[in-house]
Design an enzyme around this catalytic site. Structure first.
Site, PDB file in Angstrom:
ATOM      1  N   ASP A   9       0.844  -1.187   0.000  1.00 26.72           N
ATOM      2  CA  ASP A   9       0.000   0.000   0.000  1.00 26.72           C
ATOM      3  C   ASP A   9       0.887   1.246   0.000  1.00 26.72           C
ATOM      4  OD1 ASP A   9      -2.379   1.567   0.353  1.00 26.72           O
ATOM      5  OD2 ASP A   9      -1.875   1.730   2.476  1.00 26.72           O
ATOM      6  N   ASP A  11      -0.352   5.096   0.866  1.00 28.27           N
ATOM      7  CA  ASP A  11      -0.671   6.076   1.908  1.00 28.27           C
ATOM      8  C   ASP A  11      -0.864   5.385   3.254  1.00 28.27           C
ATOM      9  OD1 ASP A  11      -0.708   7.533  -0.373  1.00 28.27           O
ATOM     10  OD2 ASP A  11      -2.830   8.098  -0.280  1.00 28.27           O
ATOM     11  N   ASP A 128      -1.880  -0.526   5.881  1.00 31.65           N
ATOM     12  CA  ASP A 128      -2.282  -0.004   7.191  1.00 31.65           C
ATOM     13  C   ASP A 128      -3.778  -0.121   7.441  1.00 31.65           C
ATOM     14  OD1 ASP A 128      -2.736   2.006   5.179  1.00 31.65           O
ATOM     15  OD2 ASP A 128      -3.055   3.447   6.797  1.00 31.65           O
TER      16      ASP A 128
END
Length: 367
Positions: A9, A11, A128
């Site tokens: 990922d 961001d 996240d």
């Protein structure tokens, strides 16, 4: 050989995500601590690095492309300057309400990785959000969640929760050096978990107390982890337990070494008290065993001394290595303990992996 990938990922994983969830200016660009060094340590380690990111409404009035690319390209150039290059970058531009098949955690952007050319079971997804872990489940890959370990427990499909990129990189690089084997026969029932990098706790129960003492020398002096339990037919004698433990331990070491890229391959020698023990190891893929140790007692503790040559011969065959052992000394306890310590130190040298080089230690190009 099937390829492996790490799907990462953007961001909140590589760069910090602002409150408005849009990195639409250079002022908002800030790397997650440790991300650059963590990613760099994963380069050229047998994995393709693939960035997979949802960017809600990219290219629409709510997120014009001209505000996205400057920060994104600065991120990529900074990473490239530190030796980090992505093999593929996949960006979904849809809104959540669109339910697009390409939006994570759906796999529509990843069809190139679903055709069988990639071993997804040994690949990773790092992110996240829980959607990243769901993506890992959908791919059949291994999930790693960026966050505080205490904030999540027993998440299906997630094998590590950490906010440390150093721990994440170490976990991935050690993953193929951890092996669990269960072997049940009519004579023994053995379970073994081995970690060549020593990150797991060790426990040893062979059913033979002195043999346990000898086996403990291996994790202590080799720097590896061994969790071993053997229930054997000791009412018959010690042979089956010691032989089968050697087979399982050797198979686990051989499997954990994998392709053997980056290992030192060779190891040798240690004196102990009045004894001199010499052990030579070469993980060259061929088994050759030499034993030159003479005992003057039939038993040491509850273990027959005649079984040690058989133990190491069985271990050598299962590890597929050259193993030469020679020892001299007066005290039989010190003699065999010296052998185990020398073996452990030689093993430590041979299985050590150079984090800066994944070259195969063979001029032939194959082991």
């Amino acid at each position: 050989m099937a390829k492996k990938a790490i799907f990462i990922d953007r961001d909140g994983t590589i760069i910090k995500e602002p409150a408005d969830e849009q990195i639409d200016s250079l002022e908002k660009l800030e790397f997650v601590p440790g991300a650059i060094s963590g990613l760099r340590s994963l380069m050229n380690r047998g994995y393709e690095l693939v960035m997979v990111s949802n960017q809600d409404g990219l290219g629409t009035a709510s997120f014009p492309e001209k505000t996205f690319w400057p920060a994104h390209n600065r991120m990529l150039s900074t990473l490239e300057g530190e030796g980090v290059r992505f093999d593929d970058i996949l960006i979904d531009r849809s809104f959540p309400a669109d339910n697009a098949p390409t939006r994570k955690p759906r796999t529509g952007m990843l069809t190139a990785y679903l055709g069988g050319d990639y071993d997804l079971a040994t690949s990773f997804v790092i992110g996240d959000r829980m959607t990243d872990i769901e993506l890992a489940r959908n791919l059949g890959a291994r999930g790693i969640l960026i966050g505080h370990a205490g904030n999540a427990e027993n998440i299906d499909g997630c094998e590590l929760v950490s906010d440390s990129w150093d721990e994440i990189a170490r976990h991935i690089l050690s993953a193929d050096r951890m092996v669990s084997i269960v072997r049940n026969t009519s004579e023994t029932r053995i379970s073994l978990t081995l970690d060549l990098d020593g990150h797991l706790p060790s426990a040893i129960d062979s059913g033979l107390k002195f043999f346990d003492h000898m086996l403990w020398q291996i994790p202590h002096h080799a720097g590896i982890s061994i969790d071993l339990k053997c229930d054997g037919d000791l009412e018959v004698d010690e042979h089956h337990s010691m032989e089968d433990i050697a087979i399982v331990l050797g198979q686990a070491i051989d499997k954990a070494l994998g392709s053997k890229t980056g290992i030192d391959r060779y190891g040798f020698v240690l004196p102990m008290d009045e004894c001199k023990a010499l052990v030579l190891i070469d993980f060259g893929g061929r088994a050759d065993f030499v034993w030159d140790v003479e005992f003057t007692r039939e038993y040491v503790g509850d273990t027959p001394t005649e079984m040690y040559s058989h133990f190491f011969k069985s271990l050598c065959s299962a590890m597929r290595c050259n193993l030469h052992i020679s020892a001299r000394g007066e005290n039989n306890h010190h003699l065999i303990e010296g052998v185990f310590k020398a073996f452990a130190r030689a093993l430590r040298m041979a299985v050590r992996r150079d984090v800066f080089s994944y070259n195969l230690p063979s001029s032939k190009g194959i082991i």
